[in-house]
Scaffold this active site. Structure first.
Site, PDB file in Angstrom:
ATOM      1  N   ASP A   1      -7.461  34.599   8.462  1.00  0.00           N
ATOM      2  CA  ASP A   1      -6.996  34.751   9.841  1.00  0.00           C
ATOM      3  C   ASP A   1      -8.079  35.327  10.754  1.00  0.00           C
ATOM      4  O   ASP A   1      -8.067  35.080  11.960  1.00  0.00           O
ATOM      5  CB  ASP A   1      -5.767  35.665   9.874  1.00  0.00           C
ATOM      6  CG  ASP A   1      -4.586  35.065   9.127  1.00  0.00           C
ATOM      7  OD1 ASP A   1      -4.638  33.851   8.849  1.00  0.00           O
ATOM      8  OD2 ASP A   1      -3.637  35.806   8.814  1.00  0.00           O
ATOM      9  N   GLY A   2      -9.022  36.076  10.188  1.00  0.00           N
ATOM     10  CA  GLY A   2     -10.085  36.663  10.997  1.00  0.00           C
ATOM     11  C   GLY A   2     -10.959  35.629  11.675  1.00  0.00           C
ATOM     12  O   GLY A   2     -11.496  35.876  12.763  1.00  0.00           O
ATOM     13  N   ASN A  62      -3.730  38.659  18.816  1.00  0.00           N
ATOM     14  CA  ASN A  62      -2.736  39.391  18.030  1.00  0.00           C
ATOM     15  C   ASN A  62      -2.101  40.530  18.818  1.00  0.00           C
ATOM     16  O   ASN A  62      -0.937  40.462  19.185  1.00  0.00           O
ATOM     17  CB  ASN A  62      -3.365  39.944  16.752  1.00  0.00           C
ATOM     18  CG  ASN A  62      -3.149  39.026  15.559  1.00  0.00           C
ATOM     19  OD1 ASN A  62      -2.435  38.031  15.656  1.00  0.00           O
ATOM     20  ND2 ASN A  62      -3.774  39.352  14.449  1.00  0.00           N
ATOM     21  N   ASP A 104       2.454  58.275  17.022  1.00  0.00           N
ATOM     22  CA  ASP A 104       1.081  57.937  16.666  1.00  0.00           C
ATOM     23  C   ASP A 104       0.458  56.933  17.625  1.00  0.00           C
ATOM     24  O   ASP A 104      -0.769  56.810  17.669  1.00  0.00           O
ATOM     25  CB  ASP A 104       1.036  57.366  15.241  1.00  0.00           C
ATOM     26  CG  ASP A 104       1.110  58.467  14.194  1.00  0.00           C
ATOM     27  OD1 ASP A 104       1.024  59.646  14.582  1.00  0.00           O
ATOM     28  OD2 ASP A 104       1.259  58.149  13.004  1.00  0.00           O
ATOM     29  N   THR A 135       3.625  39.173  13.346  1.00  0.00           N
ATOM     30  CA  THR A 135       3.578  39.177  11.883  1.00  0.00           C
ATOM     31  C   THR A 135       2.382  39.968  11.363  1.00  0.00           C
ATOM     32  O   THR A 135       2.087  39.920  10.172  1.00  0.00           O
ATOM     33  CB  THR A 135       3.504  37.732  11.353  1.00  0.00           C
ATOM     34  OG1 THR A 135       2.420  37.045  11.998  1.00  0.00           O
ATOM     35  CG2 THR A 135       4.789  36.982  11.643  1.00  0.00           C
ATOM     36  N   ALA A 136       1.681  40.678  12.251  1.00  0.00           N
ATOM     37  CA  ALA A 136       0.512  41.458  11.850  1.00  0.00           C
ATOM     38  C   ALA A 136       0.859  42.950  11.848  1.00  0.00           C
ATOM     39  O   ALA A 136       1.798  43.368  11.168  1.00  0.00           O
ATOM     40  CB  ALA A 136      -0.665  41.141  12.788  1.00  0.00           C
ATOM     41  N   TYR A 137       0.153  43.747  12.618  1.00  0.00           N
ATOM     42  CA  TYR A 137       0.364  45.198  12.641  1.00  0.00           C
ATOM     43  C   TYR A 137       1.794  45.532  13.066  1.00  0.00           C
ATOM     44  O   TYR A 137       2.421  46.460  12.537  1.00  0.00           O
ATOM     45  CB  TYR A 137      -0.655  45.826  13.600  1.00  0.00           C
ATOM     46  CG  TYR A 137      -0.789  47.328  13.517  1.00  0.00           C
ATOM     47  CD1 TYR A 137      -0.048  48.097  12.621  1.00  0.00           C
ATOM     48  CD2 TYR A 137      -1.688  48.000  14.339  1.00  0.00           C
ATOM     49  CE1 TYR A 137      -0.182  49.464  12.552  1.00  0.00           C
ATOM     50  CE2 TYR A 137      -1.832  49.378  14.285  1.00  0.00           C
ATOM     51  CZ  TYR A 137      -1.079  50.104  13.390  1.00  0.00           C
ATOM     52  OH  TYR A 137      -1.213  51.468  13.324  1.00  0.00           O
ATOM     53  N   ALA A 138       2.327  44.770  14.028  1.00  0.00           N
ATOM     54  CA  ALA A 138       3.678  45.053  14.517  1.00  0.00           C
ATOM     55  C   ALA A 138       4.713  44.928  13.409  1.00  0.00           C
ATOM     56  O   ALA A 138       5.677  45.708  13.348  1.00  0.00           O
ATOM     57  CB  ALA A 138       4.018  44.114  15.678  1.00  0.00           C
TER      58      ALA A 138
END
Length: 454
Positions: free
Chosen positions: A183-184, A276, A306, A317-320
């Site tokens: 994905d990067g 993203n 935080d 679908t990533a950090y979230a």
């Protein structure tokens, strides 16, 4: 030296809400914020100025997402479809078409991964020899020691065109993008093109591969089909993030007092498009973040925890997702706001319309500053008095589907995240269970009980 593209007649861009603007005029547009409520983008009459030749295109307040530009690089665009209502095309019917044959292709490979070298050489050699395309790669790729030991690559090395990130502008030079890795590589392609993005075809050669639906086994057939114009598209929206520093806003206010009509005298804000998410966190400080959140100029809440994640549907679908947010299909026009470990049990992630503008600033009562990162890059500090404004960009990333929008997304959920994977529950066979009890009168007893219940 960059190869010169033969002179082409200017192509007419498809802008549903302001179709009379040419590509050059649109690129020179000045955007301004107003507090009225109309459509997303309204083309007003050109403002004649002594020092400026630009049109002024005002962005108004609206809950609707801005209509994405439907031209991707010099060659790609969305195929016109008769199934359009009010100039809004059904996302499921979006298909790629080439209004002139693509000539240049940018190949992005995963760095520091020896397993990608052989597919990279095979792909580049095929594009050069079989398709007679001009192949671009990043200059750092040619410095790979293992790659330079490959005899097949040595034969084609001098045929490649190179660029350097941060120095060379690829706008209108690339017709097509091929990503090899995870994905990067797709996030990097989004970073390289901060306006119109050429169509992207991503092959899964990385670890997760949530955004890379193609397998490399039969890449010749798949690439040939795409180059012939047989492909469905997923338009992945991006967020336009603009940093406003405290001193810059004061200077801008003075400029407006001197000459409010002179747009060229105003300082240009530092903006970036993310695919993203943009993350605001407390950085190295031990104290809680205290972040004020505004929506279209109205104060919404203060985030104490935080930090905060503002993400696209692609970033859901990533950090979230790790922070407890819902997963949203990339075709849904929305912006996700997800707190990171909030110091409140009732602070749940929310979804807001894609057309709104979010403003994020450090609260005056905050004990510390905050830090901002954009798709994991360009990390910088957000001081008291600074603000970050986030809106949906009109420049999406057109990702080519391996099958279609629905199949690709659910396949990635299953393969990448093992979404809803569990052992199947055995069906209940009443007859076999009752027979196994050894009683011959069991069925009759059940029927009699039903009669008594009536």
């Amino acid at each position: 030296m960059f190869p010169l593209r033969p002179p082409q007649p200017p192509a007419a861009a498809l802008f549903p809400l302001h179709s009379s603007l040419s590509i050059e005029e649109f690129n020179n547009v000045k955007w301004e914020d107003l507090s009225d409520c109309n459509n997303n983008c309204i083309k007003e009459e050109p403002v004649l100025k002594a020092k400026s030749k630009h049109h002024v295109l005002r962005r108004t307040r609206s809950l609707n997402a801005p209509s994405p530009v439907q031209q991707f690089g010099p060659c790609g665009r969305i195929m016109k479809n008769s199934a359009m209502v009010m100039q809004i095309q059904d996302p499921a019917s979006q298909r790629l078409t080439w209004y002139k044959p693509p000539l240049t292709v940018l190949v992005i490979k995963k760095v520091s991964d020896a397993s990608v070298l052989a597919p990279f050489v095979q792909l580049v050699d095929w594009l050069l020899q079989e398709k007679n395309m001009v192949v671009w790669v990043e200059s750092a790729v040619l410095d790979d020691a293992l790659l330079n030991e490959n005899l097949r690559f040595k034969a084609i090395r001098n045929m490649l065109v190179t660029f350097k990130d941060g120095r060379d502008d690829l706008t209108d030079r690339i017709d097509f993008i091929v990503c090899l890795g995870g994905d990067g590589t797709l996030l990097y392609a989004s970073l390289l093109f901060q306006q119109s993005v050429p169509p992207v075809m991503a092959f899964h050669l990385g670890s997760l591969g949530f955004l890379t639906p193609f397998r490399f086994d039969n890449f010749q057939e798949q690439l040939t089909s795409v180059l012939e114009g047989h492909a469905a598209l997923t338009l992945r929206s991006r967020l336009r993030c603009v940093m406003h520093r405290r001193g810059e806003r004061k200077h801008e206010a003075k400029v407006q007092e001197l000459d409010p009509t002179d747009a060229d005298a105003r300082p240009v804000a530092n903006s970036i498009l993310v695919l993203n998410e943009v993350v605001i966190d407390r950085g190295p400080s031990p104290y809680l973040s205290n972040i004020d959140l505004f929506l279209d100029g109205k104060y919404i809440t203060s985030v104490q925890g935080d930090g905060l994640i503002v993400s696209t549907p692609t970033g859901s679908t990533a950090y979230a997702a790790a922070a407890g947010a819902s997963m949203i299909h990339p075709s849904v026009p929305a912006i996700m706001v997800t707190p990171i470990c909030p110091h409140s049990l009732s602070f749940r992630p929310i979804v807001v319309p894609a057309g709104v503008e979010l403003k994020i600033s450090v609260s005056p009562e905050s004990r510390n500053t905050s830090w901002v990162s954009f798709d994991g890059r360009n990390r910088q500090e957000l001081f008291h008095g600074d603000s970050l404004r986030v809106t949906t960009s009109i420049y999406p990333v057109p990702c080519i589907c391996a099958q279609d929008q629905i199949s690709d997304w659910f396949a990635s959920l299953a393969d990448g995240l093992h979404w809803n994977v569990r052992k199947r529950q055995k069906c209940l066979d009443e007859l076999s269970d009752l027979t196994a009890s050894g009683s011959e009168d069991t069925l009759d007893e059940i029927e009699n009980m039903k009669l008594y219940d009536v």
